[in-house]
Write a protein that holds these residues in place. Structure first.
Motif, PDB file in Angstrom:
ATOM      1  N   GLY A   1       0.817  -1.208   0.000  1.00 32.55           N
ATOM      2  CA  GLY A   1       0.000   0.000   0.000  1.00 32.55           C
ATOM      3  C   GLY A   1       0.850   1.256   0.000  1.00 32.55           C
ATOM      4  O   GLY A   1       2.062   1.204   0.189  1.00 32.55           O
ATOM      5  N   GLU A   2       0.209   2.389  -0.212  1.00 32.28           N
ATOM      6  CA  GLU A   2       0.902   3.680  -0.221  1.00 32.28           C
ATOM      7  C   GLU A   2       1.237   4.083   1.215  1.00 32.28           C
ATOM      8  O   GLU A   2       0.341   4.293   2.030  1.00 32.28           O
ATOM      9  N   PRO A   3       2.520   4.199   1.561  1.00 33.90           N
ATOM     10  CA  PRO A   3       2.889   4.580   2.921  1.00 33.90           C
ATOM     11  C   PRO A   3       2.566   6.049   3.202  1.00 33.90           C
ATOM     12  O   PRO A   3       2.454   6.856   2.282  1.00 33.90           O
ATOM     13  N   THR A   4       2.417   6.378   4.462  1.00 34.39           N
ATOM     14  CA  THR A   4       2.181   7.756   4.868  1.00 34.39           C
ATOM     15  C   THR A   4       3.415   8.583   4.551  1.00 34.39           C
ATOM     16  O   THR A   4       4.537   8.163   4.817  1.00 34.39           O
ATOM     17  N   ARG A   5       3.192   9.741   3.997  1.00 29.85           N
ATOM     18  CA  ARG A   5       4.309  10.632   3.685  1.00 29.85           C
ATOM     19  C   ARG A   5       4.770  11.351   4.937  1.00 29.85           C
ATOM     20  O   ARG A   5       3.958  11.734   5.777  1.00 29.85           O
ATOM     21  N   LEU A   6       6.057  11.559   4.996  1.00 31.65           N
ATOM     22  CA  LEU A   6       6.606  12.335   6.099  1.00 31.65           C
ATOM     23  C   LEU A   6       6.246  13.809   5.927  1.00 31.65           C
ATOM     24  O   LEU A   6       5.851  14.470   6.877  1.00 31.65           O
ATOM     25  N   LEU A   7       6.341  14.305   4.700  1.00 32.10           N
ATOM     26  CA  LEU A   7       5.988  15.697   4.419  1.00 32.10           C
ATOM     27  C   LEU A   7       4.846  15.741   3.407  1.00 32.10           C
ATOM     28  O   LEU A   7       4.822  14.977   2.454  1.00 32.10           O
ATOM     29  N   THR A   8       3.938  16.650   3.616  1.00 30.87           N
ATOM     30  CA  THR A   8       2.822  16.822   2.685  1.00 30.87           C
ATOM     31  C   THR A   8       3.290  17.608   1.468  1.00 30.87           C
ATOM     32  O   THR A   8       4.373  18.205   1.464  1.00 30.87           O
ATOM     33  N   ASP A   9       2.452  17.655   0.442  1.00 29.78           N
ATOM     34  CA  ASP A   9       2.774  18.444  -0.749  1.00 29.78           C
ATOM     35  C   ASP A   9       2.942  19.920  -0.406  1.00 29.78           C
ATOM     36  O   ASP A   9       3.819  20.592  -0.941  1.00 29.78           O
ATOM     37  N   ASP A  10       2.105  20.418   0.512  1.00 31.11           N
ATOM     38  CA  ASP A  10       2.226  21.821   0.924  1.00 31.11           C
ATOM     39  C   ASP A  10       3.567  22.078   1.615  1.00 31.11           C
ATOM     40  O   ASP A  10       4.200  23.123   1.399  1.00 31.11           O
ATOM     41  N   GLU A  11       3.999  21.138   2.438  1.00 30.36           N
ATOM     42  CA  GLU A  11       5.281  21.303   3.128  1.00 30.36           C
ATOM     43  C   GLU A  11       6.452  21.243   2.145  1.00 30.36           C
ATOM     44  O   GLU A  11       7.417  22.001   2.277  1.00 30.36           O
ATOM     45  N   LEU A  12       6.348  20.360   1.145  1.00 29.73           N
ATOM     46  CA  LEU A  12       7.385  20.307   0.117  1.00 29.73           C
ATOM     47  C   LEU A  12       7.407  21.603  -0.697  1.00 29.73           C
ATOM     48  O   LEU A  12       8.483  22.106  -1.044  1.00 29.73           O
ATOM     49  N   SER A  13       6.231  22.156  -0.985  1.00 28.68           N
ATOM     50  CA  SER A  13       6.163  23.429  -1.707  1.00 28.68           C
ATOM     51  C   SER A  13       6.811  24.554  -0.904  1.00 28.68           C
ATOM     52  O   SER A  13       7.559  25.378  -1.451  1.00 28.68           O
ATOM     53  N   MET A  14       6.532  24.580   0.386  1.00 22.14           N
ATOM     54  CA  MET A  14       7.123  25.606   1.244  1.00 22.14           C
ATOM     55  C   MET A  14       8.647  25.454   1.289  1.00 22.14           C
ATOM     56  O   MET A  14       9.384  26.442   1.227  1.00 22.14           O
ATOM     57  N   MET A  15       9.118  24.211   1.349  1.00 22.82           N
ATOM     58  CA  MET A  15      10.556  23.965   1.360  1.00 22.82           C
ATOM     59  C   MET A  15      11.194  24.475   0.063  1.00 22.82           C
ATOM     60  O   MET A  15      12.239  25.127   0.093  1.00 22.82           O
ATOM     61  N   PHE A  16      10.537  24.194  -1.061  1.00 26.60           N
ATOM     62  CA  PHE A  16      11.042  24.664  -2.350  1.00 26.60           C
ATOM     63  C   PHE A  16      11.123  26.188  -2.353  1.00 26.60           C
ATOM     64  O   PHE A  16      12.128  26.764  -2.788  1.00 26.60           O
ATOM     65  N   GLU A  17      10.085  26.848  -1.882  1.00 29.16           N
ATOM     66  CA  GLU A  17      10.064  28.310  -1.863  1.00 29.16           C
ATOM     67  C   GLU A  17      11.167  28.882  -0.985  1.00 29.16           C
ATOM     68  O   GLU A  17      11.731  29.945  -1.289  1.00 29.16           O
ATOM     69  N   LEU A  18      11.508  28.197   0.091  1.00 33.85           N
ATOM     70  CA  LEU A  18      12.598  28.648   0.956  1.00 33.85           C
ATOM     71  C   LEU A  18      13.956  28.510   0.265  1.00 33.85           C
ATOM     72  O   LEU A  18      14.856  29.322   0.479  1.00 33.85           O
ATOM     73  N   ILE A  19      14.084  27.506  -0.568  1.00 34.90           N
ATOM     74  CA  ILE A  19      15.333  27.317  -1.307  1.00 34.90           C
ATOM     75  C   ILE A  19      15.412  28.281  -2.486  1.00 34.90           C
ATOM     76  O   ILE A  19      16.473  28.822  -2.797  1.00 34.90           O
ATOM     77  N   ASP A  20      14.282  28.552  -3.130  1.00 37.81           N
ATOM     78  CA  ASP A  20      14.210  29.434  -4.303  1.00 37.81           C
ATOM     79  C   ASP A  20      14.141  30.896  -3.842  1.00 37.81           C
ATOM     80  O   ASP A  20      13.141  31.583  -4.042  1.00 37.81           O
ATOM     81  N   VAL A  21      15.227  31.378  -3.260  1.00 35.48           N
ATOM     82  CA  VAL A  21      15.230  32.733  -2.681  1.00 35.48           C
ATOM     83  C   VAL A  21      15.105  33.824  -3.737  1.00 35.48           C
ATOM     84  O   VAL A  21      14.646  34.927  -3.449  1.00 35.48           O
ATOM     85  N   THR A  22      15.494  33.532  -4.982  1.00 37.03           N
ATOM     86  CA  THR A  22      15.403  34.534  -6.053  1.00 37.03           C
ATOM     87  C   THR A  22      14.065  34.473  -6.777  1.00 37.03           C
ATOM     88  O   THR A  22      13.830  35.244  -7.704  1.00 37.03           O
ATOM     89  N   LYS A  23      13.193  33.567  -6.370  1.00 41.32           N
ATOM     90  CA  LYS A  23      11.839  33.419  -6.928  1.00 41.32           C
ATOM     91  C   LYS A  23      11.854  33.203  -8.444  1.00 41.32           C
ATOM     92  O   LYS A  23      11.009  33.712  -9.167  1.00 41.32           O
ATOM     93  N   GLN A  24      12.802  32.384  -8.917  1.00 44.12           N
ATOM     94  CA  GLN A  24      12.898  32.067 -10.342  1.00 44.12           C
ATOM     95  C   GLN A  24      11.974  30.903 -10.731  1.00 44.12           C
ATOM     96  O   GLN A  24      11.884  30.557 -11.894  1.00 44.12           O
ATOM     97  N   LYS A  25      11.350  30.281  -9.752  1.00 41.10           N
ATOM     98  CA  LYS A  25      10.479  29.115  -9.973  1.00 41.10           C
ATOM     99  C   LYS A  25      11.278  27.857 -10.324  1.00 41.10           C
ATOM    100  O   LYS A  25      10.722  26.850 -10.717  1.00 41.10           O
ATOM    101  N   THR A  26      12.612  27.959 -10.225  1.00 35.92           N
ATOM    102  CA  THR A  26      13.479  26.787 -10.353  1.00 35.92           C
ATOM    103  C   THR A  26      14.626  26.945  -9.365  1.00 35.92           C
ATOM    104  O   THR A  26      14.939  28.060  -8.932  1.00 35.92           O
ATOM    105  N   ILE A  27      15.211  25.798  -9.015  1.00 35.43           N
ATOM    106  CA  ILE A  27      16.418  25.816  -8.186  1.00 35.43           C
ATOM    107  C   ILE A  27      17.489  25.032  -8.939  1.00 35.43           C
ATOM    108  O   ILE A  27      17.197  24.308  -9.888  1.00 35.43           O
ATOM    109  N   SER A  28      18.718  25.186  -8.505  1.00 32.30           N
ATOM    110  CA  SER A  28      19.799  24.467  -9.178  1.00 32.30           C
ATOM    111  C   SER A  28      19.763  22.993  -8.786  1.00 32.30           C
ATOM    112  O   SER A  28      19.242  22.613  -7.729  1.00 32.30           O
ATOM    113  N   LEU A  29      20.345  22.190  -9.636  1.00 30.12           N
ATOM    114  CA  LEU A  29      20.447  20.766  -9.344  1.00 30.12           C
ATOM    115  C   LEU A  29      21.270  20.552  -8.074  1.00 30.12           C
ATOM    116  O   LEU A  29      20.959  19.677  -7.263  1.00 30.12           O
TER     117      LEU A  29
END
Length: 148
Positions: free
Chosen positions: A64-92
């Motif tokens: 079965g599908e295991p419970t996620r540690l982080l929700t999609d909203d939390e992953l989105s927030m993490m991405f936004e914290l990394i994307d400090v220049t608000k380019q909608k992308t981060i480096s590899l």
């Protein structure tokens, strides 16, 4: 037979049992399972932790599908914290760093785990980030390659 010989024999038997136990635990990825279950319990704080963990183990056993540690909203927030220049992308490199920091064992992100577009451009979108990091945080990956 002297006492020192008996001690030596006991030590040899103990070392053999200890090595077998260590091998078994590593092959079955028991520490990874307990670490992940503990992360889930601490993060989600279920009313009944024992039942919650039993359900997670049952999901693993049935595929079965295991419970996620982080929700999609939390992953989105993490991405936004990394994307400090608000380019909608981060480096590899930023994505690799996040992956290693969030893994239970400091695992490195392999090229084979990445979409071809990411490898070509060296940039990671929010959706790609969520897919890559989300896959690292799923229990099923903790058990990949473990003996049953």
């Amino acid at each position: 037979v002297t006492v020192s010989v008996l001690y030596w024999m006991a030590d040899a038997a103990y070392d053999k049992q200890r090595a077998a136990t260590t091998k078994y635990v590593a092959e079955h990825k028991v520490p990874e399972l307990f670490a992940h279950l503990m992360q889930l319990v601490v993060h989600h704080r279920p009313e009944n932790p024992r039942a919650f963990m039993a359900e997670e183990v049952a999901k693993l056993q049935t595929g079965g599908e295991p419970t996620r540690l982080l929700t999609d909203d939390e992953l989105s927030m993490m991405f936004e914290l990394i994307d400090v220049t608000k380019q909608k992308t981060i480096s590899l490199a930023q994505c690799r760093n996040a992956y290693a920091n969030l893994s239970h064992d400091g695992a490195q992100l392999e090229d084979s785990q990445l979409p071809p577009r990411v490898l070509e451009t060296g940039r990671v979108t929010q959706d790609e980030f969520s897919a890559i990091i989300g896959s690292q945080l799923r229990t099923a990956n903790v058990w990949a390659g473990a003996k049953k």
